[in-house]
Design a protein around this motif. Structure first.
Motif, short mmCIF file in Angstrom:
data_model
loop_
_atom_site.label_atom_id
_atom_site.label_comp_id
_atom_site.label_asym_id
_atom_site.label_seq_id
_atom_site.Cartn_x
_atom_site.Cartn_y
_atom_site.Cartn_z
N LEU A 45 0.82 -1.20 0.00
CA LEU A 45 0.00 0.00 0.00
C LEU A 45 0.86 1.25 0.00
N SER A 46 2.05 1.17 0.56
CA SER A 46 2.91 2.35 0.67
C SER A 46 3.67 2.60 -0.62
N GLY A 47 3.84 3.89 -0.94
CA GLY A 47 4.67 4.26 -2.06
C GLY A 47 6.12 4.32 -1.64
N PRO A 48 7.04 4.53 -2.57
CA PRO A 48 8.46 4.54 -2.24
C PRO A 48 8.85 5.63 -1.27
N SER A 49 8.10 6.77 -1.27
CA SER A 49 8.42 7.83 -0.32
C SER A 49 8.09 7.42 1.10
N GLY A 50 7.23 6.39 1.24
CA GLY A 50 6.89 5.89 2.55
C GLY A 50 7.80 4.77 2.98
N GLY A 51 8.83 4.50 2.19
CA GLY A 51 9.78 3.45 2.53
C GLY A 51 9.31 2.12 2.03
N GLY A 52 8.11 1.69 2.46
CA GLY A 52 7.58 0.42 2.03
C GLY A 52 8.33 -0.76 2.57
N GLN A 53 9.24 -0.52 3.51
CA GLN A 53 10.06 -1.60 4.05
C GLN A 53 9.58 -1.96 5.44
N GLN A 54 9.84 -3.17 5.84
CA GLN A 54 9.51 -3.58 7.19
C GLN A 54 10.46 -2.91 8.16
N THR A 73 1.40 5.77 5.68
CA THR A 73 0.83 4.92 4.65
C THR A 73 -0.64 5.22 4.45
N ALA A 74 -1.37 5.40 5.56
CA ALA A 74 -2.80 5.69 5.47
C ALA A 74 -3.04 7.01 4.73
N MET A 75 -2.19 8.01 4.97
CA MET A 75 -2.35 9.29 4.28
C MET A 75 -2.10 9.13 2.78
N GLN A 76 -1.06 8.33 2.43
CA GLN A 76 -0.79 8.09 1.01
C GLN A 76 -1.96 7.40 0.34
N VAL A 77 -2.48 6.35 0.98
CA VAL A 77 -3.59 5.60 0.41
C VAL A 77 -4.83 6.50 0.29
N GLY A 78 -5.08 7.33 1.33
CA GLY A 78 -6.22 8.23 1.29
C GLY A 78 -6.13 9.23 0.15
N GLN A 79 -4.93 9.78 -0.08
CA GLN A 79 -4.73 10.71 -1.19
C GLN A 79 -5.01 10.04 -2.53
N ARG A 80 -4.47 8.83 -2.70
CA ARG A 80 -4.66 8.13 -3.97
C ARG A 80 -6.12 7.75 -4.18
N SER A 86 -4.91 3.99 -8.24
CA SER A 86 -4.78 2.67 -7.66
C SER A 86 -4.35 2.79 -6.21
N LEU A 87 -4.90 1.94 -5.34
CA LEU A 87 -4.56 2.00 -3.92
C LEU A 87 -3.22 1.37 -3.60
N ALA A 88 -2.75 0.48 -4.46
CA ALA A 88 -1.54 -0.27 -4.15
C ALA A 88 -0.52 -0.15 -5.29
N PHE A 89 0.74 -0.41 -4.95
CA PHE A 89 1.83 -0.48 -5.92
C PHE A 89 2.39 -1.90 -5.92
N GLN A 90 2.91 -2.30 -7.06
CA GLN A 90 3.61 -3.58 -7.17
C GLN A 90 5.10 -3.30 -7.34
N TYR A 91 5.92 -3.98 -6.51
CA TYR A 91 7.37 -3.78 -6.52
C TYR A 91 8.05 -5.02 -7.09
#
Length: 271
Positions: A45-54, A73-80, A86-91
């Motif tokens: 759900l997180s974009g790269p600016s959100g790290g997206g890492q554990q 992450t919630a703010m990013q998803v809410g904006q999108r 799309s709510l999610a990204f594929q890495y």
């Protein structure tokens, strides 16, 4: 380093990306075509600016760090979601050697690879984003209410910052221009704008005045009531086919002229 990619095809192009070991590229859900078996795929759900890492053992500040990450992450998803993206990204990450991934847009048309050096952001119309290196940040930019509401397509823009390669797609053929070469200002159909560099001033203006000729332009000219304006100096990418015109052509082919004689300002839906 620049992302190794090749854009192939004609009427419906696709991007073939070659990943170095450990290199990551991400795309919007629905833009992935194929990959080699040594390329891993992960949906976040997180974009790269959100790290997206554990989070790594306490380095994120314990529970507070986890909470901040979740809120980000919630703010990013809410904006999108608000922007209709799309709510999610594929890495995709290459493991144990070089790997290959293929991506494509959703409309017949061209693709373009943009190189970001960290000095200028790029803005693109909604749904233009296809894929980018993990070093490129994806964000949402909202135009002012007056500009956005009157411009239709211009209300929500995708914003790309950072360093690396971002791949975008549009409909029809692309044309590159610089408003500075045309007296500093160009006026275009609001649906023809694909992307532009930071520094270009984007706005929307009414087509003509509220007089006889202005109404003729709006009702019978096919442009509606507004035109997009692009001012300043920098790269601008336009597309020859608008989503609205493509949708109208498909509706007409399915039976009946849904657009009618008024050029799109009024619809003549019959079923």
């Amino acid at each position: 380093m620049t992302l190794q990619q090749e854009i192939v095809g004609n009427a419906m192009q696709m991007a073939v990306v070659n990943l170095r070991p450990g290199q990551t590229v991400y795309c919007e859900a629905g833009k992935f075509l194929f990959k080699t078996s040594n390329v891993t795929m992960e949906t976040r759900l997180s974009g790269p600016s959100g790290g997206g890492q554990q989070p790594q053992g306490g380095a994120g500040g314990g529970m507070g760090g986890l909470l901040r990450q979740a809120m980000g992450t919630a703010m990013q998803v809410g904006q999108r979601a608000l922007a209709g993206e799309s709510l999610a990204f594929q890495y995709f990450t290459s493991q144990g050697g070089e790997g290959t991934v293929g991506f494509a847009g959703v409309l017949p048309g061209e693709m373009r690879a943009l190189e970001l050096d960290g000095t200028r952001a790029w803005f693109a119309e909604k749904d233009a984003f296809v894929a980018a290196e993990s070093t490129v940040d994806f964000g949402i930019a909202f135009q002012g209410g007056r500009t956005g509401m009157s411009g239709g397509e211009g209300f929500v823009l995708e914003k790309f910052t950072g360093h690396g390669t971002v791949i975008i797609a549009g409909a029809g053929n692309f044309i590159d221009l610089d408003p500075a070469d045309f007296g500093g200002r160009v006026e275009v159909d609001t649906g023809c704008v694909v992307a532009f560099e930071e520094g270009i001033r984007y706005g929307v203006q009414r087509v003509g005045g509220l007089n006889r000729q202005g109404l003729m332009n709006a009702v019978f000219g096919g442009e509606g009531l507004s035109l997009a304006t692009l001012e300043g100096s920098g790269r601008v990418i336009l597309q020859s086919l608008t989503i609205e015109s493509l949708a109208n052509a498909l509706k007409k082919a399915q039976g009946g002229d849904k657009q009618g004689p008024t050029g799109g300002l009024f619809s003549t839906h019959t079923g």
